[in-house]
Motif scaffolding. Structure first.
Motif, short mmCIF file in Angstrom:
data_model
loop_
_atom_site.label_atom_id
_atom_site.label_comp_id
_atom_site.label_asym_id
_atom_site.label_seq_id
_atom_site.Cartn_x
_atom_site.Cartn_y
_atom_site.Cartn_z
N MET A 1 -0.60 3.70 16.31
CA MET A 1 -1.19 3.99 15.02
C MET A 1 -0.48 5.20 14.41
SD MET A 1 -5.20 4.44 14.05
CE MET A 1 -5.59 6.14 14.35
N LYS A 2 -0.18 5.11 13.12
CA LYS A 2 0.48 6.21 12.44
C LYS A 2 -0.50 7.35 12.18
CE LYS A 2 3.73 3.41 9.76
NZ LYS A 2 4.09 3.06 8.37
N SER A 3 0.03 8.55 12.07
CA SER A 3 -0.77 9.71 11.71
C SER A 3 -1.13 9.62 10.22
CB SER A 3 0.00 11.00 11.97
OG SER A 3 1.08 11.10 11.05
N PRO A 4 -2.17 10.38 9.79
CA PRO A 4 -2.47 10.41 8.36
C PRO A 4 -1.27 10.90 7.54
CG PRO A 4 -4.23 11.48 9.61
CD PRO A 4 -3.12 11.15 10.57
N GLN A 5 -0.54 11.88 8.07
CA GLN A 5 0.63 12.40 7.35
C GLN A 5 1.66 11.30 7.09
OE1 GLN A 5 -0.67 13.56 10.18
NE2 GLN A 5 -0.55 15.78 10.31
N GLN A 6 1.94 10.50 8.11
CA GLN A 6 2.96 9.46 7.97
C GLN A 6 2.50 8.36 7.03
OE1 GLN A 6 6.14 9.74 9.32
NE2 GLN A 6 6.49 8.14 7.80
N GLU A 7 1.22 7.98 7.11
CA GLU A 7 0.73 6.94 6.21
C GLU A 7 0.72 7.42 4.76
OE1 GLU A 7 -2.53 4.39 7.19
OE2 GLU A 7 -1.90 4.23 9.28
N LEU A 8 0.39 8.69 4.53
CA LEU A 8 0.44 9.24 3.19
C LEU A 8 1.88 9.27 2.68
CD1 LEU A 8 -0.95 10.59 0.76
CD2 LEU A 8 -0.63 12.78 1.93
N TYR A 9 2.78 9.74 3.51
CA TYR A 9 4.21 9.81 3.18
C TYR A 9 4.74 8.43 2.79
CZ TYR A 9 9.10 11.29 3.99
OH TYR A 9 10.43 11.59 3.85
N ASP A 10 4.43 7.44 3.62
CA ASP A 10 4.89 6.07 3.36
C ASP A 10 4.27 5.51 2.08
OD1 ASP A 10 6.33 6.25 5.73
OD2 ASP A 10 4.96 4.97 6.87
N HIS A 11 2.98 5.77 1.87
CA HIS A 11 2.29 5.24 0.69
C HIS A 11 2.89 5.81 -0.59
CE1 HIS A 11 -0.96 3.67 -1.80
NE2 HIS A 11 -0.93 4.84 -2.40
N VAL A 12 3.07 7.12 -0.65
CA VAL A 12 3.58 7.75 -1.86
C VAL A 12 5.05 7.35 -2.09
CG1 VAL A 12 4.06 9.95 -3.01
CG2 VAL A 12 1.89 9.61 -1.80
N GLY A 13 5.82 7.27 -1.03
CA GLY A 13 7.20 6.80 -1.17
C GLY A 13 7.25 5.37 -1.70
N GLY A 14 6.38 4.51 -1.18
CA GLY A 14 6.31 3.13 -1.67
C GLY A 14 5.84 3.06 -3.11
N TYR A 15 4.90 3.93 -3.48
CA TYR A 15 4.42 3.99 -4.85
C TYR A 15 5.56 4.37 -5.79
CZ TYR A 15 1.70 5.61 -8.91
OH TYR A 15 1.21 5.80 -10.17
N SER A 16 6.35 5.35 -5.40
CA SER A 16 7.50 5.77 -6.21
C SER A 16 8.48 4.60 -6.38
CB SER A 16 8.20 6.97 -5.55
OG SER A 16 9.36 7.32 -6.26
N GLN A 17 8.74 3.88 -5.31
CA GLN A 17 9.65 2.73 -5.40
C GLN A 17 9.07 1.64 -6.30
OE1 GLN A 17 10.20 1.92 -1.20
NE2 GLN A 17 12.25 2.81 -1.28
N SER A 18 7.74 1.44 -6.23
CA SER A 18 7.10 0.40 -7.05
C SER A 18 7.20 0.73 -8.54
CB SER A 18 5.64 0.20 -6.64
OG SER A 18 4.82 1.25 -7.13
N LEU A 19 7.38 2.00 -8.86
CA LEU A 19 7.57 2.41 -10.25
C LEU A 19 9.02 2.18 -10.71
CD1 LEU A 19 5.56 5.76 -10.19
CD2 LEU A 19 4.89 3.64 -11.35
#
Length: 131
Positions: A1-19
């Protein structure tokens, strides 16, 4: 299971890419020939917040937007669009996050650290609570 830090990092990075923003988890090397403007997802700082029944956390994520000397408007637009993720609630695979706009910020400056080059650089600080 990923840490909260890694899941947040991945989510925001993916959000940036989706833009549609070119998004990196590092400052691109010269050999990568990354075109401006681009987003760099930087570091995450976690501050544990104990409660009566559990341990929560506040997480601070830093993003950088880089553009050439003619792209100040693009850098500003991208930075303020990314700032809006700091106002959202969202769920990742294992955690739920709530953005804290009162703890988020954007700073835009000119960077002359590369010889004979002027870059526009935005630093976006996003604050989230683990809920």
């Amino acid at each position: 299971m990923k840490s909260p830090q890694q899941e947040l990092y991945d989510h925001v990075g993916g959000y940036s890419q989706s833009l549609g923003y070119d998004t990196y988890d590092h400052l691109p090397m010269q050999s990568e020939n990354a075109p401006y403007p681009f987003v760099q997802v930087d570091g995450v700082t976690t501050v544990p917040v104990p409660t009566k029944t559990a341990i929560g956390a506040e997480l601070n994520l830093t993003l950088n937007v880089w553009g050439n000397q003619e792209q100040r408007l693009d850098v500003d637009t991208m930075a303020n669009t990314l700032l809006m993720v700091g106002s959202q609630r969202f769920k990742t695979e294992h955690y739920r996050f709530k953005g804290v706009m009162g703890g988020s910020s954007v700073q835009i400056m000119q960077d002359t650290s590369v010889p004979d080059t002027i870059l526009n650089h935005a630093i976006i600080q996003l604050k989230f609570r683990l809920i």
